[in-house]
Design a protein around this motif. Structure first.
Motif, PDB file in Angstrom:
ATOM      1  N   SER A  32       0.816  -1.209   0.000  1.00 15.09           N
ATOM      2  CA  SER A  32       0.000   0.000   0.000  1.00 15.09           C
ATOM      3  C   SER A  32       0.854   1.266   0.000  1.00 15.09           C
ATOM      4  O   SER A  32       0.382   2.335  -0.365  1.00 15.09           O
ATOM      5  N   TYR A  33       2.123   1.166   0.398  1.00 15.64           N
ATOM      6  CA  TYR A  33       3.000   2.326   0.414  1.00 15.64           C
ATOM      7  C   TYR A  33       3.851   2.459  -0.843  1.00 15.64           C
ATOM      8  O   TYR A  33       4.514   3.472  -1.027  1.00 15.64           O
ATOM      9  N   LEU A  34       3.855   1.457  -1.720  1.00 11.36           N
ATOM     10  CA  LEU A  34       4.638   1.532  -2.946  1.00 11.36           C
ATOM     11  C   LEU A  34       3.980   2.499  -3.915  1.00 11.36           C
ATOM     12  O   LEU A  34       2.830   2.323  -4.312  1.00 11.36           O
ATOM     13  N   ARG A  35       4.696   3.502  -4.290  1.00 13.50           N
ATOM     14  CA  ARG A  35       4.178   4.546  -5.172  1.00 13.50           C
ATOM     15  C   ARG A  35       5.014   4.611  -6.450  1.00 13.50           C
ATOM     16  O   ARG A  35       6.181   4.236  -6.469  1.00 13.50           O
ATOM     17  N   VAL A  36       4.407   5.131  -7.504  1.00 10.14           N
ATOM     18  CA  VAL A  36       5.096   5.305  -8.775  1.00 10.14           C
ATOM     19  C   VAL A  36       6.080   6.457  -8.623  1.00 10.14           C
ATOM     20  O   VAL A  36       5.689   7.582  -8.309  1.00 10.14           O
ATOM     21  N   THR A  37       7.362   6.168  -8.819  1.00  9.27           N
ATOM     22  CA  THR A  37       8.385   7.203  -8.722  1.00  9.27           C
ATOM     23  C   THR A  37       8.985   7.538 -10.084  1.00  9.27           C
ATOM     24  O   THR A  37       9.426   8.659 -10.303  1.00  9.27           O
ATOM     25  N   LYS A  38       8.983   6.569 -10.993  1.00 10.61           N
ATOM     26  CA  LYS A  38       9.558   6.798 -12.319  1.00 10.61           C
ATOM     27  C   LYS A  38       8.718   6.064 -13.354  1.00 10.61           C
ATOM     28  O   LYS A  38       8.266   4.947 -13.112  1.00 10.61           O
ATOM     29  N   ILE A  39       8.529   6.705 -14.502  1.00 10.69           N
ATOM     30  CA  ILE A  39       7.754   6.093 -15.590  1.00 10.69           C
ATOM     31  C   ILE A  39       8.606   6.110 -16.847  1.00 10.69           C
ATOM     32  O   ILE A  39       9.129   7.161 -17.237  1.00 10.69           O
ATOM     33  N   VAL A  85      -1.851  -0.912 -25.244  1.00  5.60           N
ATOM     34  CA  VAL A  85      -0.965  -0.417 -24.193  1.00  5.60           C
ATOM     35  C   VAL A  85      -0.794  -1.513 -23.148  1.00  5.60           C
ATOM     36  O   VAL A  85      -1.767  -2.142 -22.741  1.00  5.60           O
ATOM     37  N   ARG A  86       0.443  -1.728 -22.728  1.00  5.99           N
ATOM     38  CA  ARG A  86       0.723  -2.709 -21.681  1.00  5.99           C
ATOM     39  C   ARG A  86       1.542  -2.023 -20.595  1.00  5.99           C
ATOM     40  O   ARG A  86       2.466  -1.277 -20.886  1.00  5.99           O
ATOM     41  N   VAL A  87       1.181  -2.268 -19.343  1.00  7.74           N
ATOM     42  CA  VAL A  87       1.850  -1.629 -18.217  1.00  7.74           C
ATOM     43  C   VAL A  87       2.552  -2.698 -17.375  1.00  7.74           C
ATOM     44  O   VAL A  87       1.934  -3.677 -16.982  1.00  7.74           O
ATOM     45  N   LEU A  88       3.839  -2.500 -17.124  1.00  5.73           N
ATOM     46  CA  LEU A  88       4.613  -3.381 -16.261  1.00  5.73           C
ATOM     47  C   LEU A  88       4.946  -2.622 -14.985  1.00  5.73           C
ATOM     48  O   LEU A  88       5.358  -1.460 -15.040  1.00  5.73           O
ATOM     49  N   LYS A  89       4.760  -3.274 -13.834  1.00  4.48           N
ATOM     50  CA  LYS A  89       4.981  -2.626 -12.546  1.00  4.48           C
ATOM     51  C   LYS A  89       6.119  -3.334 -11.820  1.00  4.48           C
ATOM     52  O   LYS A  89       6.163  -4.553 -11.764  1.00  4.48           O
ATOM     53  N   TYR A  90       7.019  -2.534 -11.273  1.00  7.85           N
ATOM     54  CA  TYR A  90       8.153  -3.076 -10.540  1.00  7.85           C
ATOM     55  C   TYR A  90       8.115  -2.571  -9.099  1.00  7.85           C
ATOM     56  O   TYR A  90       7.642  -1.460  -8.835  1.00  7.85           O
ATOM     57  N   LEU A  91       8.614  -3.368  -8.174  1.00  8.77           N
ATOM     58  CA  LEU A  91       8.547  -3.030  -6.755  1.00  8.77           C
ATOM     59  C   LEU A  91       9.416  -1.839  -6.368  1.00  8.77           C
ATOM     60  O   LEU A  91       9.266  -1.304  -5.289  1.00  8.77           O
ATOM     61  N   GLY A  93       9.161   1.011  -7.679  1.00  7.03           N
ATOM     62  CA  GLY A  93       8.411   2.209  -8.029  1.00  7.03           C
ATOM     63  C   GLY A  93       8.446   2.552  -9.511  1.00  7.03           C
ATOM     64  O   GLY A  93       7.939   3.584  -9.923  1.00  7.03           O
ATOM     65  N   LEU A  94       9.039   1.685 -10.312  1.00  4.28           N
ATOM     66  CA  LEU A  94       9.130   1.928 -11.752  1.00  4.28           C
ATOM     67  C   LEU A  94       7.873   1.415 -12.444  1.00  4.28           C
ATOM     68  O   LEU A  94       7.442   0.280 -12.215  1.00  4.28           O
ATOM     69  N   LEU A  95       7.311   2.256 -13.279  1.00  4.10           N
ATOM     70  CA  LEU A  95       6.169   1.886 -14.105  1.00  4.10           C
ATOM     71  C   LEU A  95       6.655   1.932 -15.551  1.00  4.10           C
ATOM     72  O   LEU A  95       7.101   2.973 -16.025  1.00  4.10           O
ATOM     73  N   GLU A  96       6.638   0.799 -16.223  1.00  2.09           N
ATOM     74  CA  GLU A  96       7.093   0.742 -17.609  1.00  2.09           C
ATOM     75  C   GLU A  96       5.881   0.580 -18.504  1.00  2.09           C
ATOM     76  O   GLU A  96       5.103  -0.359 -18.340  1.00  2.09           O
ATOM     77  N   VAL A  97       5.716   1.496 -19.437  1.00  4.99           N
ATOM     78  CA  VAL A  97       4.570   1.484 -20.343  1.00  4.99           C
ATOM     79  C   VAL A  97       5.060   1.108 -21.735  1.00  4.99           C
ATOM     80  O   VAL A  97       5.956   1.753 -22.279  1.00  4.99           O
ATOM     81  N   GLU A  98       4.468   0.065 -22.284  1.00  9.86           N
ATOM     82  CA  GLU A  98       4.782  -0.365 -23.648  1.00  9.86           C
ATOM     83  C   GLU A  98       3.593  -0.006 -24.523  1.00  9.86           C
ATOM     84  O   GLU A  98       2.468  -0.439 -24.261  1.00  9.86           O
ATOM     85  N   VAL A  99       3.846   0.800 -25.549  1.00 11.38           N
ATOM     86  CA  VAL A  99       2.779   1.297 -26.412  1.00 11.38           C
ATOM     87  C   VAL A  99       2.978   0.751 -27.820  1.00 11.38           C
ATOM     88  O   VAL A  99       4.062   0.851 -28.386  1.00 11.38           O
ATOM     89  N   GLU A 100       1.920   0.185 -28.366  1.00  7.98           N
ATOM     90  CA  GLU A 100       1.944  -0.233 -29.767  1.00  7.98           C
ATOM     91  C   GLU A 100       1.417   0.931 -30.590  1.00  7.98           C
ATOM     92  O   GLU A 100       0.270   1.346 -30.444  1.00  7.98           O
ATOM     93  N   VAL A 101       2.282   1.486 -31.420  1.00  9.90           N
ATOM     94  CA  VAL A 101       1.920   2.644 -32.223  1.00  9.90           C
ATOM     95  C   VAL A 101       1.418   2.168 -33.580  1.00  9.90           C
ATOM     96  O   VAL A 101       2.074   1.379 -34.255  1.00  9.90           O
ATOM     97  N   SER A 102       0.237   2.650 -33.956  1.00 12.45           N
ATOM     98  CA  SER A 102      -0.314   2.321 -35.270  1.00 12.45           C
ATOM     99  C   SER A 102       0.282   3.268 -36.303  1.00 12.45           C
ATOM    100  O   SER A 102       0.399   4.460 -36.068  1.00 12.45           O
ATOM    101  N   LYS A 103       0.657   2.729 -37.419  1.00 14.50           N
ATOM    102  CA  LYS A 103       1.187   3.550 -38.507  1.00 14.50           C
ATOM    103  C   LYS A 103       0.132   3.684 -39.598  1.00 14.50           C
ATOM    104  O   LYS A 103      -0.642   2.764 -39.856  1.00 14.50           O
TER     105      LYS A 103
END
Length: 134
Positions: A32-39, A85-91, A93-103
């Motif tokens: 409950s205390y883990l917060r997003v610090t970097k994206i 869009v896919r979101v990966l969460k790490y303990l 505080g890192l939030l990694e966002v993977e975006v599929e871009v349409s061309k």
């Protein structure tokens, strides 16, 4: 004659329950205390454009396990050409966002305005205006 094994079994079960219960409570409190610090954001073509960064501001400082893929995708939907869009969460505080871009597959001229060409994907969604980068 009283059963001597029952109290011993009860003590063993009580200790086992505490050994399981206390770590579970500690883990829940920690989560409950883990917060997003970097994206960080990446697409299939490399790092995300800078225009995506402002869309991640609402997630900074939020509890990491409350951030959902749908919520991130909704924020990015105002940018043309965003697919899955896919979101990966790490303990840490890192939030990694993977975006599929349409061309764009086709440039379409809308109405009588000959000065504007709109870029459209195969599924019919508008990526943006020709000559503008997104």
């Amino acid at each position: 004659m009283p059963n001597v094994k029952s109290p011993i079994l009860l003590v063993v079960l009580t200790r086992t329950a505490w050994l399981l219960l206390v770590p579970m409570i500690l883990v829940l409190l920690l989560l409950s205390y883990l917060r997003v610090t970097k994206i960080t954001c990446i697409t299939q073509y490399g790092p995300c454009p800078e225009s995506y960064e402002e869309k991640f501001e609402p997630f900074k400082g939020k509890q990491i396990f409350l951030v959902t893929d749908d919520e991130v995708e909704k924020n990015l939907s105002s940018i043309g050409g965003v697919g899955e869009v896919r979101v990966l969460k790490y303990l840490n505080g890192l939030l990694e966002v993977e975006v599929e871009v349409s061309k764009a597959s086709v440039a379409v001229q809308a109405g009588g305005d000959t000065s504007k060409l709109w870029l459209v994907t195969l599924d019919g969604s508008v990526v943006g205006e020709a000559g503008q980068s997104s």
